[in-house]
Design a protein around this motif. Structure first.
Motif, short mmCIF file in Angstrom:
data_model
loop_
_atom_site.label_atom_id
_atom_site.label_comp_id
_atom_site.label_asym_id
_atom_site.label_seq_id
_atom_site.Cartn_x
_atom_site.Cartn_y
_atom_site.Cartn_z
N ARG A 8 0.81 -1.22 0.00
CA ARG A 8 0.00 0.00 0.00
C ARG A 8 0.84 1.27 0.00
O ARG A 8 0.45 2.28 -0.59
CB ARG A 8 -0.94 0.01 1.21
CG ARG A 8 -2.03 1.06 1.12
CD ARG A 8 -3.04 0.96 2.24
NE ARG A 8 -3.68 -0.35 2.33
CZ ARG A 8 -4.67 -0.64 3.16
NH1 ARG A 8 -5.14 0.32 3.97
NH2 ARG A 8 -5.19 -1.84 3.21
N GLN A 20 0.43 4.92 8.59
CA GLN A 20 0.53 3.79 7.66
C GLN A 20 0.28 2.47 8.38
O GLN A 20 -0.44 1.59 7.87
CB GLN A 20 1.90 3.79 7.00
CG GLN A 20 2.13 4.96 6.05
CD GLN A 20 3.48 4.91 5.37
OE1 GLN A 20 4.19 3.91 5.42
NE2 GLN A 20 3.86 6.01 4.72
N VAL A 64 -3.33 -0.24 7.87
CA VAL A 64 -3.36 -1.67 7.55
C VAL A 64 -3.80 -2.48 8.75
O VAL A 64 -4.62 -3.40 8.66
CB VAL A 64 -1.99 -2.14 7.03
CG1 VAL A 64 -2.02 -3.63 6.71
CG2 VAL A 64 -1.57 -1.34 5.80
#
Length: 526
Positions: free
Chosen positions: A146, A199, A203
């Motif tokens: 990602r 980040q 996830v």
């Protein structure tokens, strides 16, 4: 804990050549050392013509040595695990070579940077149990895909990520570590932390995973914690019980935040090393954040710090020799050579050399690897298995603070930058601590994990010294001119009240939380 920061120590500077001002005629010996390295075909990221200058050169690639050797001037970068045959030693390294390696860290003040590392515990929201390796792997793959991070593999298992000068690595019990890039200001440092946490959360939350900012695991027993599939950790896990009673707890149940800072000369390194060691117990007290073990108060404010007192005293502690008049790069090399080894990496495997002597390695007499000699990769790996309160590599690491919530991840580098990167504040600290005896420094080291800022010191409490030190840090930040003093606000409140973060957690435990540690997973959730 930063047992082995994968590709992730925090210093990677552009190639440049600087003169390092050292004592004892080291200019000449370093020149001889560099010439010897040239003859070995090994040199630090510069072209061969540069060897005619009496200058040490810095080229760091995060946690690995970046070196060049004579095969079409190809550059080999040691990743983690180390690249096979990353350095070819045509001749054995000498002690002067090892000293020269440390000297090569000197850099002018305009090139000083701030490198911050922090660790955190991942847990399942539903059960408050630790992440399994399979979940960690899924998380690493998710972040990689990602947010465009490069995967770090050991065999067929993912063990970390890297992106530019940042890296993410796994500590022995799955603690998730960010080793940040070398940055110029604390604003950049805090932005880096925020970006990383965004980040990770993006996830992890989809997986039902959260992360806890605390210095010691408050709930889990050691047997509940998964072991990461990394060869070096297996060697350490087998060796730790032989040299201390708490080493496995250090490996599997602690988290830290640390900052890595530069120096411009041997004299500057010595001043910062001494100030860092003298003040490390104050940093431990200010950031104390580990009062629980297996669901109950453990009797300490910083259990993480206490654990280091009986992990392996051959490689941890307050290093009183740093305050000797004779101290310098050479004396640290002598100390490091006498710290027992853990491993050597060859042919994509970790070889168990635990308890063996690096001096024997230098002579080709290492029992686990007879007739072989160390490379600079071996030396750097060895330096990262030494765990004093302040550690010297090609920069200085401040290692005394517990992990904590994100504001404290910004406050820790602010505290040390304000002191060590400002000449006036640094000199004030050196003057303040000049008459502290080795026994007093060790007393603070021993008592602070339990008593924090209430530790008695001379005619008062450590709180009173800490108040003065935090003011010096704030003044130093103001003189830097980057409007960074706000990062110390939380520490200012701690020294004003004398109440450490751990004591606030204990108050919640005995009050609002009804003697349960479970709410800490929400209180200190990133």
């Amino acid at each position: 804990m930063a047992v082995m920061s994968q590709t992730g120590s925090s210093h990677h500077m552009h190639f440049h050549t600087i003169q390092c001002k050292v004592r004892h005629n080291w200019i000449h010996s370093i020149a001889n050392s560099m010439e010897a390295l040239k003859m070995k075909g090994i040199f630090f990221g510069i072209c061969p013509s540069s060897w005619n200058s009496l200058k040490a050169t810095k080229s760091l690639n995060l946690g690995a040595v970046e070196v060049q050797y004579k095969r079409g001037h190809q550059v080999i970068v040691a990743a983690s695990p180390p690249t096979e045959d990353a350095v070819i030693a045509m001749e054995p390294l000498t002690k002067e070579d090892l000293v020269g390696y440390l000297v090569s860290g000197c850099k002018p003040k305009e090139n000083w940077r701030i490198g911050t590392e922090h660790e955190k515990f991942g847990f399942e929201f539903g059960t408050l149990q630790p992440m399994k390796y399979e979940q960690i792997a899924e998380l690493l793959y998710g972040i990689s895909e990602r947010f465009d991070w490069e995967k770090i593999m050991e065999g067929d298992r993912i063990i970390g990520l890297k992106q530019g000068k940042q890296s993410i690595s796994l500590e022995p019990g799955g603690q998730f570590e960010l080793s940040g890039a070398p940055l110029e200001t604390l604003h950049q440092t805090c932005a880096e932390v925020n970006s990383h946490l965004y980040q990770v959360k993006a996830v992890a939350e989809e997986m039902g995973i959260g992360f806890l900012g605390i210095g010691f695991q408050p709930k889990w027993e050691r047997k509940d914690i998964p072991i990461m599939p990394k060869g070096r950790y297996e060697i350490m896990r087998n060796y730790m019980p032989k040299v201390g009673s708490l080493g496995l707890d250090m490996m599997f149940r602690t988290c830290t935040v640390q900052v890595n800072l530069d120096f411009d000369s041997e004299a500057d390194m010595i001043r910062k090393f001494r100030a860092g060691l003298a003040l490390q117990p104050i940093a431990t007290a200010l950031f104390a954040n580990s009062p629980f073990t297996e669901g109950k108060p453990n009797g300490f404010l910083s259990m993480r710090s206490q654990i280091w007192t009986d992990t392996d005293n051959h490689r941890a502690g307050m290093l009183p020799f740093v305050f000797d008049d004779s101290f310098g790069f050479e004396q640290y090399v002598d100390y490091a050579l006498d710290v027992p080894m853990y491993f050597v990496y060859r042919k994509k495997k970790y070889i168990d050399c635990s308890g063996m002597s690096f001096r024997d390695f230098m002579s080709g007499k290492l029992p686990c690897l007879p007739n072989e000699y160390p490379t600079f990769n071996d030396w750097e790996n060895h330096l990262t298995t030494i765990f004093p309160e302040v550690r010297l590599k090609r920069y200085l690491e401040m290692r005394g603070a517990d992990g904590g919530p994100w504001r404290r991840l910004c406050a820790l580098p602010a505290f040390w930058v304000g002191i060590l990167y400002d000449d006036t504040s640094l000199q004030s600290v050196l003057d303040m601590t000049a008459d502290w005896t080795p026994e007093e420094r060790q007393m603070l080291r021993n008592k602070v994990p339990k008593f924090g800022l209430k530790t008695p010191f001379r005619d008062g409490l450590l709180k009173h010294v800490a108040q003065e030190v935090v003011k010096l840090a704030k003044d130093g930040l103001e003189r830097r001119g980057y409007k960074e003093t706000g990062f110390l606000n939380e520490m200012t409140e701690v020294v004003r009240t004398g109440v450490t973060p751990a004591e606030k957690l204990l108050e919640l435990y005995h009050g609002k939380w009804g003697q349960s540690v479970d709410p800490v997973f929400e209180e200190l959730l990133y």
